[in-house]
Design an enzyme around this catalytic site. Structure first.
Site, PDB file in Angstrom:
ATOM      1  N   LYS A  13      20.561  29.073   4.090  1.00 48.96           N
ATOM      2  CA  LYS A  13      19.089  29.183   4.068  1.00 48.96           C
ATOM      3  C   LYS A  13      18.638  30.613   4.398  1.00 48.96           C
ATOM      4  O   LYS A  13      17.891  31.215   3.638  1.00 48.96           O
ATOM      5  CB  LYS A  13      18.435  28.239   5.092  1.00 48.96           C
ATOM      6  CG  LYS A  13      18.751  26.779   4.922  1.00 48.96           C
ATOM      7  CD  LYS A  13      18.026  25.940   5.957  1.00 48.96           C
ATOM      8  CE  LYS A  13      18.315  26.319   7.403  1.00 48.96           C
ATOM      9  NZ  LYS A  13      19.682  26.015   7.840  1.00 48.96           N
ATOM     10  N   ARG A  88      12.522  20.506  10.974  1.00 51.55           N
ATOM     11  CA  ARG A  88      13.864  20.052  11.312  1.00 51.55           C
ATOM     12  C   ARG A  88      13.895  18.596  11.751  1.00 51.55           C
ATOM     13  O   ARG A  88      14.958  18.071  12.081  1.00 51.55           O
ATOM     14  CB  ARG A  88      14.429  20.925  12.435  1.00 51.55           C
ATOM     15  CG  ARG A  88      15.368  22.002  11.932  1.00 51.55           C
ATOM     16  CD  ARG A  88      15.856  22.782  13.121  1.00 51.55           C
ATOM     17  NE  ARG A  88      17.127  23.409  12.922  1.00 51.55           N
ATOM     18  CZ  ARG A  88      17.297  24.631  12.415  1.00 51.55           C
ATOM     19  NH1 ARG A  88      16.268  25.324  12.005  1.00 51.55           N
ATOM     20  NH2 ARG A  88      18.497  25.133  12.327  1.00 51.55           N
ATOM     21  N   ARG A 127      30.902  33.536  10.561  1.00 50.53           N
ATOM     22  CA  ARG A 127      29.805  34.286  11.183  1.00 50.53           C
ATOM     23  C   ARG A 127      30.076  34.493  12.676  1.00 50.53           C
ATOM     24  O   ARG A 127      29.751  35.545  13.230  1.00 50.53           O
ATOM     25  CB  ARG A 127      28.484  33.559  10.982  1.00 50.53           C
ATOM     26  CG  ARG A 127      27.316  34.340  11.551  1.00 50.53           C
ATOM     27  CD  ARG A 127      25.978  33.769  11.169  1.00 50.53           C
ATOM     28  NE  ARG A 127      25.789  32.441  11.729  1.00 50.53           N
ATOM     29  CZ  ARG A 127      24.765  31.651  11.430  1.00 50.53           C
ATOM     30  NH1 ARG A 127      23.874  32.043  10.566  1.00 50.53           N
ATOM     31  NH2 ARG A 127      24.650  30.468  11.976  1.00 50.53           N
ATOM     32  N   ARG A 133      27.182  35.104  17.414  1.00 53.55           N
ATOM     33  CA  ARG A 133      25.935  34.445  17.813  1.00 53.55           C
ATOM     34  C   ARG A 133      26.247  33.355  18.835  1.00 53.55           C
ATOM     35  O   ARG A 133      27.207  32.597  18.652  1.00 53.55           O
ATOM     36  CB  ARG A 133      25.266  33.839  16.557  1.00 53.55           C
ATOM     37  CG  ARG A 133      23.770  33.950  16.584  1.00 53.55           C
ATOM     38  CD  ARG A 133      23.185  33.543  15.256  1.00 53.55           C
ATOM     39  NE  ARG A 133      22.919  32.118  15.193  1.00 53.55           N
ATOM     40  CZ  ARG A 133      22.280  31.542  14.178  1.00 53.55           C
ATOM     41  NH1 ARG A 133      21.888  32.254  13.162  1.00 53.55           N
ATOM     42  NH2 ARG A 133      22.062  30.251  14.203  1.00 53.55           N
ATOM     43  N   ARG A 144      25.010  20.999  16.458  1.00 55.80           N
ATOM     44  CA  ARG A 144      23.999  21.356  15.441  1.00 55.80           C
ATOM     45  C   ARG A 144      24.181  20.521  14.182  1.00 55.80           C
ATOM     46  O   ARG A 144      23.200  20.110  13.556  1.00 55.80           O
ATOM     47  CB  ARG A 144      24.085  22.852  15.117  1.00 55.80           C
ATOM     48  CG  ARG A 144      23.444  23.711  16.197  1.00 55.80           C
ATOM     49  CD  ARG A 144      23.938  25.130  16.178  1.00 55.80           C
ATOM     50  NE  ARG A 144      23.654  25.833  14.959  1.00 55.80           N
ATOM     51  CZ  ARG A 144      24.342  26.894  14.530  1.00 55.80           C
ATOM     52  NH1 ARG A 144      25.351  27.363  15.247  1.00 55.80           N
ATOM     53  NH2 ARG A 144      24.014  27.486  13.414  1.00 55.80           N
TER      54      ARG A 144
END
Ligand code: B4P
Length: 192
Positions: A13, A88, A127, A133, A144
């Site tokens: 996204k 969400r 990532r 992160r 998540r």
């Protein structure tokens, strides 16, 4: 054009929204980026959101709606926007619907990026290695993805029922996925 991008964590996204922003010349509004901005600035909201995000849970609907109302009141959204990371859950979907009706800017398209579970995990692991992160650790990622299945997936049906849903295959090179999105939202476009 007003567009909402839907998809699981790692579906692309944020990646595609950044490209769409350049192509469509409208702002990219990422609620994840807005929250990370608050965390980095050390605001009260950021302090509240920090731990929740690190655990991979959803920050409260009230905080998100306030943040979004604030962002959509800015002048740069006059010609449209790309919304990434919101809604969400169904409460957020209903709140967005009401907000956009109130400001006279109904949503034009909802685009869902579809990516198999195993590939999501692989991309986020990539990532994590590249960017570090804080919510890309294995435990938060599991959370998540659970939150996505339980709370965000029903939002897809919400847009399907409103006949606004466009499902796009999110597997492939970045350019390929981008061209598929453009084809879905602009069927007459010569892109791709
Ligand atoms: P987000 O920032 O929205 O994070 P995300 O779901 O992981 O998606 P993101 O856009 O960053 O990743 P992308 O798929 O592009 O949210 C973070 C947290 O903020 C949430 O967990 C929550 O706590 C909070 N939050 C945000 N919005 C909220 C809301 N509305 N309500 C409550 N809480 C909220 O990309 C992932 C990786 O895949 C990248 O490394 C990318 O390079 C790679 N990739 C993308 N496309 C690819 C492709 N085609 N091929 C190979 N790799 C690809």
């Amino acid at each position: 054009m007003r567009l909402v991008l839907l998809g699981a964590p790692g579906s692309g996204k944020g990646t595609q929204a950044a490209r769409l922003k350049e192509y469509l010349q409208i702002p990219h509004i990422s609620t994840g980026d807005l929250l990370r901005g608050e965390v980095a600035a050390g605001t009260k909201l950021g302090l509240e959101a920090k731990e929740v995000m690190a655990r991979g849970e959803l920050v409260s609907d009230d905080i998100l709606l306030g943040m979004l109302e604030d962002r959509l009141s800015r002048e740069d959204v006059a010609n449209g926007f790309i919304l990434d990371g919101y809604p969400r859950n169904l409460v957020q979907a209903a709140a967005l619907d009401q907000l956009l009706t109130r400001i006279g800017q109904p949503m034009d398209y909802a685009v869902q990026l579809e990516v198999p579970f195993d590939l999501l995990v692989e991309r986020i692991a990539g990532r994590a290695a590249a960017e570090g992160r804080s919510d890309d650790n294995p435990e938060s990622v599991r959370k998540r993805l659970d939150v996505y299945s339980n709370q965000t997936a029903p939002v897809i049906d919400f847009y399907r029922q409103q006949a606004q849903l466009n499902v796009v295959d999110g597997v492939g090179e970045l350019d390929e996925v981008f061209d598929r999105i453009i084809a879905a939202i602009k069927p007459d476009s010569d892109v791709g």
